[in-house]
Design an enzyme around this catalytic site. Structure first.
Site, PDB file in Angstrom:
ATOM      1  N   ARG A  48     -51.703 -77.847 -11.161  1.00  0.00           N
ATOM      2  CA  ARG A  48     -52.435 -78.105 -12.447  1.00  0.00           C
ATOM      3  C   ARG A  48     -51.998 -79.970 -12.719  1.00  0.00           C
ATOM      4  NH1 ARG A  48     -52.648 -72.792 -14.606  1.00  0.00           N
ATOM      5  NH2 ARG A  48     -54.829 -71.930 -14.388  1.00  0.00           N
ATOM      6  N   LYS A 154     -44.684 -61.380  -3.453  1.00  0.00           N
ATOM      7  CA  LYS A 154     -44.449 -60.727  -4.380  1.00  0.00           C
ATOM      8  C   LYS A 154     -44.825 -60.824  -5.488  1.00  0.00           C
ATOM      9  CE  LYS A 154     -40.882 -58.290  -5.551  1.00  0.00           C
ATOM     10  NZ  LYS A 154     -39.964 -59.310  -6.428  1.00  0.00           N
ATOM     11  N   GLU A 222     -27.417 -56.850  -9.774  1.00  0.00           N
ATOM     12  CA  GLU A 222     -27.497 -58.746 -10.353  1.00  0.00           C
ATOM     13  C   GLU A 222     -26.898 -58.301 -11.461  1.00  0.00           C
ATOM     14  OE1 GLU A 222     -31.513 -60.624  -9.339  1.00  0.00           O
ATOM     15  OE2 GLU A 222     -31.886 -58.176  -9.802  1.00  0.00           O
ATOM     16  N   HIS A 246     -38.417 -55.403  -1.574  1.00  0.00           N
ATOM     17  CA  HIS A 246     -36.370 -55.089  -1.259  1.00  0.00           C
ATOM     18  C   HIS A 246     -36.219 -53.797  -0.378  1.00  0.00           C
ATOM     19  CE1 HIS A 246     -38.179 -58.643  -2.241  1.00  0.00           C
ATOM     20  NE2 HIS A 246     -37.342 -59.156  -3.791  1.00  0.00           N
ATOM     21  N   LYS A 336     -30.217 -55.116 -13.720  1.00  0.00           N
ATOM     22  CA  LYS A 336     -30.089 -56.274 -13.614  1.00  0.00           C
ATOM     23  C   LYS A 336     -28.982 -56.696 -14.455  1.00  0.00           C
ATOM     24  CE  LYS A 336     -33.983 -58.387 -12.643  1.00  0.00           C
ATOM     25  NZ  LYS A 336     -33.720 -59.573 -11.971  1.00  0.00           N
TER      26      LYS A 336
HETATM   27  C1  BG6 Z   1     -36.788 -60.832  -6.033  1.00  0.00           C
HETATM   28  C2  BG6 Z   1     -37.209 -60.747  -7.603  1.00  0.00           C
HETATM   29  O1  BG6 Z   1     -38.087 -60.670  -5.803  1.00  0.00           O
HETATM   30  O2  BG6 Z   1     -35.470 -61.195  -5.973  1.00  0.00           O
HETATM   31  C3  BG6 Z   1     -35.808 -60.695  -9.163  1.00  0.00           C
HETATM   32  O3  BG6 Z   1     -38.219 -60.868  -8.264  1.00  0.00           O
HETATM   33  C4  BG6 Z   1     -34.656 -61.004  -8.137  1.00  0.00           C
HETATM   34  O4  BG6 Z   1     -36.238 -59.963  -9.947  1.00  0.00           O
HETATM   35  C5  BG6 Z   1     -34.202 -61.434  -6.735  1.00  0.00           C
HETATM   36  O5  BG6 Z   1     -34.047 -61.470  -8.821  1.00  0.00           O
HETATM   37  C6  BG6 Z   1     -33.501 -61.133  -6.137  1.00  0.00           C
HETATM   38  O6  BG6 Z   1     -33.380 -61.605  -4.959  1.00  0.00           O
HETATM   39  P1  BG6 Z   1     -31.909 -62.196  -4.010  1.00  0.00           P
HETATM   40  O7  BG6 Z   1     -32.071 -63.136  -3.122  1.00  0.00           O
HETATM   41  O8  BG6 Z   1     -31.506 -63.230  -5.251  1.00  0.00           O
HETATM   42  O9  BG6 Z   1     -31.096 -61.071  -3.799  1.00  0.00           O
END
Ligand code: BG6
Length: 485
Positions: A48, A154, A222, A246, A336
């Protein structure tokens, strides 16, 4: 794998966004640096902001530098920057797509690129259908003179119905073989290595089943919170964000049968069978074997509903009802604001009988566990028991360790390099096929339904930096096991 990708123009919708600067352009930079891109290659960014090409190039140079964490060597960045074009406009405006068409024609002529176009939809999911539709109307998806492929970020849908609706919309202008549904987890070296580990080594396959495996634990933890993604995350939650895609992808690689070849369809056929073998959860199963929770302070995050019931943590037990795995529990856990960032799969084998040690001080034997560490400290470990030196029969669990960094001296990549390269060479193996997306949504559907229905029960919370709520421990302890932390 051929050494170079096909000649093409890489077209990014959402070219001013976070994904482009933090993942896509750095991945292109790395591919170029390693010599995987052909001479006949260019990038067209579409977004944009009303800025010109020079300004866009300047911004990207700075942002990719930040993402790389070090100055970009001019000789290496220049070939990319020279081929980086930009068009601004609104995605609902057909005029934008006419400009895109003209820009593509010019670029192909200038760099003698065969008209192969890889379109990347790095836009919010509610725009996937619109952008696909506009491309089709502008005639940009017809493969008369070269290939056209579309990479979709995704989440692919919000549930089974919306995923099907989105797919139907995309299929108006595209064939399944042109649609690349990305899951960046599948680009990770260590995720791909699960296949090599299982099928290139003779010693693991015979014990990779219910006779020898006691249980499997998968953790995607995470330490960070949701950051600036409140608007997206509060609608998604951990089940949609991580488990349905994932974690299920990693699960299928761990549990699948050997494919008859490593061809895209053969591998994906076997993977989807795993998801089809997950028995539908009853309401009672959801209540007893799925735990959702929120980190403390989540509802005060930006763009999050103060009364939100969205989960930032999920722990669950699933089974795979087939000959190989019947009765073996798979414990999945993600969240998280957990103590550290770690993704790993731990395959715990059945314990050895203790009889031999009956007249000794050994009280229990730790089970052998094989740990596939996906990140950060990528590697594989096998835990087994060894005798402690000395006159007594004492045992201790020791570890045999393989570390990618030490062995291959390789820098962990983002995963996007492999996936972009594969899309440019037409290899769909590491992308979701539609039946896999559906099977993933089907498997979580009873959970989504139950959570939607239950608007009253308390959502457990957990302090930032902990391994989730006590309910998650109860879930696994009830089965006489515990989480590996
Ligand atoms: C993403 C999620 O697909 O994967 C995030 O939307 C997440 O919330 C991330 O933090 C984690 O990916 P990676 O590669 O850092 O483990």
């Amino acid at each position: 794998m051929s050494n170079r990708a096909d000649p093409c123009v890489f077209v990014i919708f959402g070219a001013s966004g976070d994904l482009t600067r933090s993942k896509l352009l750095p991945a292109i930079f790395n591919l170029c640096e390693e010599g995987y891109l052909p001479e006949e290659f260019a990038i067209l960014g579409i977004a944009r902001p009303k800025i010109d090409r020079a300004e866009y190039r300047k911004q990207m140079r700075e942002q990719v530098r930040q993402a790389e964490g070090e100055p970009l060597e001019p000789a290496k960045w220049k070939p990319i920057e020279d081929r980086l074009y930009y068009v601004s406009g609104e995605f609902d405006d057909p005029a934008l797509f006419e400009h895109v068409k003209q820009a593509l024609a010019e670029m192909c002529q200038q760099y003698r690129i065969a008209p192969n176009f890889l379109f990347y939809f790095a836009v919010p999911p509610d725009l996937f259908g619109l952008v696909g539709d506009q491309l089709a109307r502008a005639g940009l998806l017809k493969e008369d003179d070269g290939w056209r492929r579309v990479i979709i970020e995704k989440p692919f849908g919000y549930d089974l119905d919306s995923a099907r609706a989105l797919n139907a919309e995309l299929r108006k202008g595209l064939r399944e073989s042109q649609i690349y549904r990305i899951d960046h987890y599948l680009g990770k070296e260590t995720v791909q290595n699960i296949l090599a580990f299982r099928f290139a080594n003779g010693i693991f396959e015979p014990i990779w089943n219910r006779r020898y495996v006691d249980s499997v634990q998968m953790t995607v933890a995470e330490d960070s919170g949701i950051g600036k993604r409140g608007a997206y995350y509060d609608k998604a939650g951990a089940l949609r964000d991580i488990v349905q895609n994932h974690m299920f992808q990693v699960l299928t690689l761990i549990a699948m049968e050997p494919p008859i070849s490593f061809g895209g369809e053969d591998v994906r056929d076997e993977k989807v069978r795993v998801l089809h073998a997950v028995p539908p959860l009853s309401r009672d199963d959801v209540v007893r074997h799925v735990v959702r929770a929120q980190y403390e302070g989540y509802t005060s995050e930006a763009n999050v509903d103060p009364k939100s019931r969205t989960e930032t943590f999920v722990a669950m037990r699933v089974f795979i009802d087939n000959w190989r795995w019947a009765g073996v529990p798979f414990y999945l856990r993600t969240g998280k604001r957990l103590p550290r960032r770690v993704t790993e799969v731990a395959v715990e084998f059945k314990r050895a009988p203790l009889m031999l040690f009956r007249d000794t001080p050994v009280r229990s034997l730790s089970p052998n566990t094989l740990i596939l560490r996906i990140q950060p400290d990528e590697g594989i470990s096998l835990c087994f028991n060894a005798k402690v030196p000395g006159p007594f029969k004492r045992l201790e669990t020791v570890t045999m360790d393989f570390s990618y960094a030490k062995y291959f001296d390789a820098e962990p990549a983002t995963g996007y390099e492999t996936l972009l390269f594969d899309a440019m060479t037409g290899d769909q193996t590491l992308f979701h096929r539609m039946d896999m997306v559906e099977a993933g949504w089907q498997a979580v559907a009873p959970i989504l339904e139950e959570w939607k229905r239950d608007t009253r029960s308390r959502i457990p919370t957990y302090p930032a930096g902990s391994w989730g709520p006590p309910e998650a421990d109860v879930l696994i302890e009830r089965d006489g096991r515990e989480w590996r932390n």
